[in-house]
Design a protein around this motif. Structure first.
Motif, PDB file in Angstrom:
ATOM      1  N   UNK A   8       1.443  -2.634 -11.839  1.00 41.26           N
ATOM      2  CA  UNK A   8       1.662  -3.980 -11.308  1.00 41.26           C
ATOM      3  C   UNK A   8       0.494  -4.415 -10.440  1.00 41.26           C
ATOM      4  N   UNK A   9       0.220  -5.707 -10.445  1.00 34.51           N
ATOM      5  CA  UNK A   9      -0.824  -6.270  -9.597  1.00 34.51           C
ATOM      6  C   UNK A   9      -0.303  -6.388  -8.170  1.00 34.51           C
ATOM      7  N   UNK A  10      -1.227  -6.657  -7.224  1.00 38.17           N
ATOM      8  CA  UNK A  10      -0.808  -6.866  -5.840  1.00 38.17           C
ATOM      9  C   UNK A  10       0.190  -8.008  -5.743  1.00 38.17           C
ATOM     10  N   UNK A  11      -0.045  -9.081  -6.485  1.00 38.22           N
ATOM     11  CA  UNK A  11       0.852 -10.240  -6.445  1.00 38.22           C
ATOM     12  C   UNK A  11       2.249  -9.861  -6.935  1.00 38.22           C
ATOM     13  N   UNK A  12       2.324  -9.044  -7.990  1.00 36.98           N
ATOM     14  CA  UNK A  12       3.625  -8.623  -8.500  1.00 36.98           C
ATOM     15  C   UNK A  12       4.333  -7.703  -7.509  1.00 36.98           C
ATOM     16  N   UNK A  15       0.831  -1.207   0.000  1.00 34.35           N
ATOM     17  CA  UNK A  15       0.000   0.000   0.000  1.00 34.35           C
ATOM     18  C   UNK A  15       0.867   1.259   0.000  1.00 34.35           C
ATOM     19  N   UNK A  16       1.959   1.243   0.777  1.00 37.30           N
ATOM     20  CA  UNK A  16       2.862   2.400   0.800  1.00 37.30           C
ATOM     21  C   UNK A  16       3.541   2.581  -0.547  1.00 37.30           C
TER      22      UNK A  16
END
Length: 535
Positions: free
Chosen positions: A510-514, A475-476
């Motif tokens: 980028x996705x959260x997973x990336x 998130x940061x």
């Protein structure tokens, strides 16, 4: 003398003198001449009727240019840095991490970033909630001011972004606080301020007010006129070193020696401290009143364990007799995960960095309630994981839960700041943000590896043991990404990027997973440029 039989002392003195190392006696013995130890040494030795000894393996570095310099990073990876290595971290790419700590008079204050920013009011009030009556913001704030000698920023420094409110500062204390003379370039500050404000992060006129959220430029522990670092030795030891009742000992405070008290309850009292010199020879210093253990987060547990204080299971494995079974020794180590992002741009290098402190609400936005609920429900799992990682008999799960619940309240009930973001303009058209989580839920440990080697701790920060910490970092990172891509920063700085270090590919959007994969495999690295302010 503190409940110690004369017979025991005489016998010990005879044995010690026979070996060529006669006892010296002091009212107070302080193990560690670091950030806190020298404050205690200064205050105790003000009373000339008591004697004070300070034991420190480091030496006087007042003329070391790596110490006096106000450029961050000069002392890292030099002989005055212990530079411990953690064990491999399975949740962070199975990598090891450097654990920097100062080895000098002044301890880590000789190599740190010098940033002088107090925490949120609620953080200090939490000390009282944890069972320490009288320890809260209101009671300690006068001592903050009493210790500080604040130098207000000049007009040019204010134009560069330095602001303050005098009611939050002291002006006559021993610790110099101010801004580097080179802070004169004011062209960058308005761009940063306007960009953060467009992201609903307000300008904070004084980050030392106890209300930390927002954007501002924090002062540093330095002499603004001389442009030199003001470490703990310069502030507290040098003014007191002429006192005849204060003595520095070069060596390692290996262990506290004990004697039985006279009260009949079988309790132990400190008899003295065994000091090991560079040649491996031992000397015993005798204490009349108290031993003050102030060897830092990574060495204090080692001295306790070498003294027979700690988890009896661990002490037994080390061949150390348990004098006091105290399973929490060396546990609950908290290490803030850190990372940085770099971009290419076109702005003149700035002489300092700009801080932004954000809350959980800033990080998670519309998802805040859901994150709060999931986090609260996960506390028992994280507490159990910490206890299991430390082994049987190490930690009380319910006690960990209580601490984590108070931390949860800080973040979600009292809006304490959850992450810090630095904005740095570096040489070579590099725009960078270093950022880290302020309240990780992961808990690690530090213990002796061998009973004879205090210089080789086994450090396990257990980075990302609690998955919330990784989510906070993601998130940061997204906030950082948004900052550099927002106006007026994007246009005025000609921002392109990001510039990803190493072989790891982080695509745009980028996705959260990336993001998780990137952070877990590249985090906690120092910036690859000469920083003028701390990560």
């Amino acid at each position: 003398m503190k409940s110690t039989s004369l017979t025991v002392l005489l016998a010990l003195a005879l044995r010690t003198c026979a070996s060529g190392a006669c006892l010296e006696s002091f009212d107070y013995i302080i193990i560690g001449a670091g950030t806190s130890g020298l404050v205690v040494a200064n205050r105790l030795s003000e009373n000339l009727s008591v004697t004070v000894a300070v034991i420190e393996p480091g030496t006087d570095q007042r003329n070391n240019s790596n110490v006096t310099s106000t450029e961050f990073g000069k002392g890292l990876d030099t002989p005055i840095d212990w530079n411990y290595a953690s064990i491999r971290q399975p949740n962070a790419g199975n990598r090891t991490f450097a654990m920097h700590a100062g080895k000098a008079w002044g301890g880590t204050s000789t190599i740190n970033g010098m940033t002088y920013i107090r925490g949120n009011v609620a953080e200090f009030d939490a000390w009282e909630k944890l069972g320490n009556p009288g320890w809260n913001w209101k009671s300690i704030f006068p001592y903050f001011k009493r210790s500080e000698k604040y130098t207000a920023p000049t007009k040019s420094q204010q134009a560069a972004g330095a602001t303050y409110e005098s009611r939050y500062h002291g002006f006559t204390g021993p610790l110099h606080v101010g801004y580097i003379p080179a802070l004169k370039n004011g062209s960058f500050a308005p761009v940063v301020i306007k960009t953060w404000e467009r992201l609903s992060i307000p300008h904070n006129p004084d980050l030392n007010s106890g209300s930390v959220r927002g954007f501002g430029m924090g002062p540093q522990t330095l002499d603004s006129e001389l442009d030199i670092r003001y470490d703990s030795a310069r502030a507290y030891l040098h003014p007191a070193e002429h006192r005849p009742n204060l003595k520095m000992f070069k060596g390692t405070g290996k262990r506290i020696t004990w004697a039985r008290g006279k009260s009949g309850d079988g309790g132990l009292v400190a008899l003295g401290v065994e000091v090991i010199n560079d040649g491996g020879e031992a000397t015993l210093l005798r204490v009349e009143k108290e031993v003050v253990l102030s060897a830092g987060a990574l060495r204090t547990p080692l001295v306790l364990e070498a003294s027979g204080v700690g988890n009896s299971n661990i002490l037994k494995s080390l061949g150390i007799e348990t004098r006091i079974n105290l399973p929490g020794v060396g546990e609950n180590l908290v290490e803030q995960p850190s990372h940085f992002l770099m971009y290419s741009g076109d702005l003149p290098s700035a002489a300092s960095a700009y801080h932004a402190y954000v809350t959980a609400a800033d990080l998670f936005g519309a998802n805040l309630s859901a994150v709060e609920e999931v986090t609260r429900a996960s506390i028992p799992t994280w507490a159990r994981a910490a206890a299991d990682a430390s082994g049987p008999g190490s930690l009380d799960v319910h006690a960990i839960e209580k601490v984590l619940q108070i931390q949860h309240d800080l973040l979600f009930k009292y809006n304490a700041t959850a992450a810090e973001i630095l904005v740095v303009i570096a040489p070579g058209n590099i725009l960078a943000s270093n950022y880290w989580a302020l309240f990780p839920f992961s808990r690690g440990s530090v213990h002796l590896g061998l009973r004879s080697k205090l210089d080789e701790p086994v450090v396990d920060p257990r980075i990302f043991l609690a998955d919330f910490d990784a989510s906070t970092m993601v998130a940061a990172a997204r906030v950082v990404e948004k900052f550099w891509s927002s106006e007026p920063m994007k246009t005025q700085a000609s921002v392109t990027g990001p510039v990803v270090s190493g072989d790891f590919d982080l695509p745009g959007n980028a996705t959260d997973a990336q993001w998780h994969a990137y952070l877990r495999n590249t985090g906690k690295q120092p910036p690859p440029f000469p920083a003028t302010h701390p990560p």
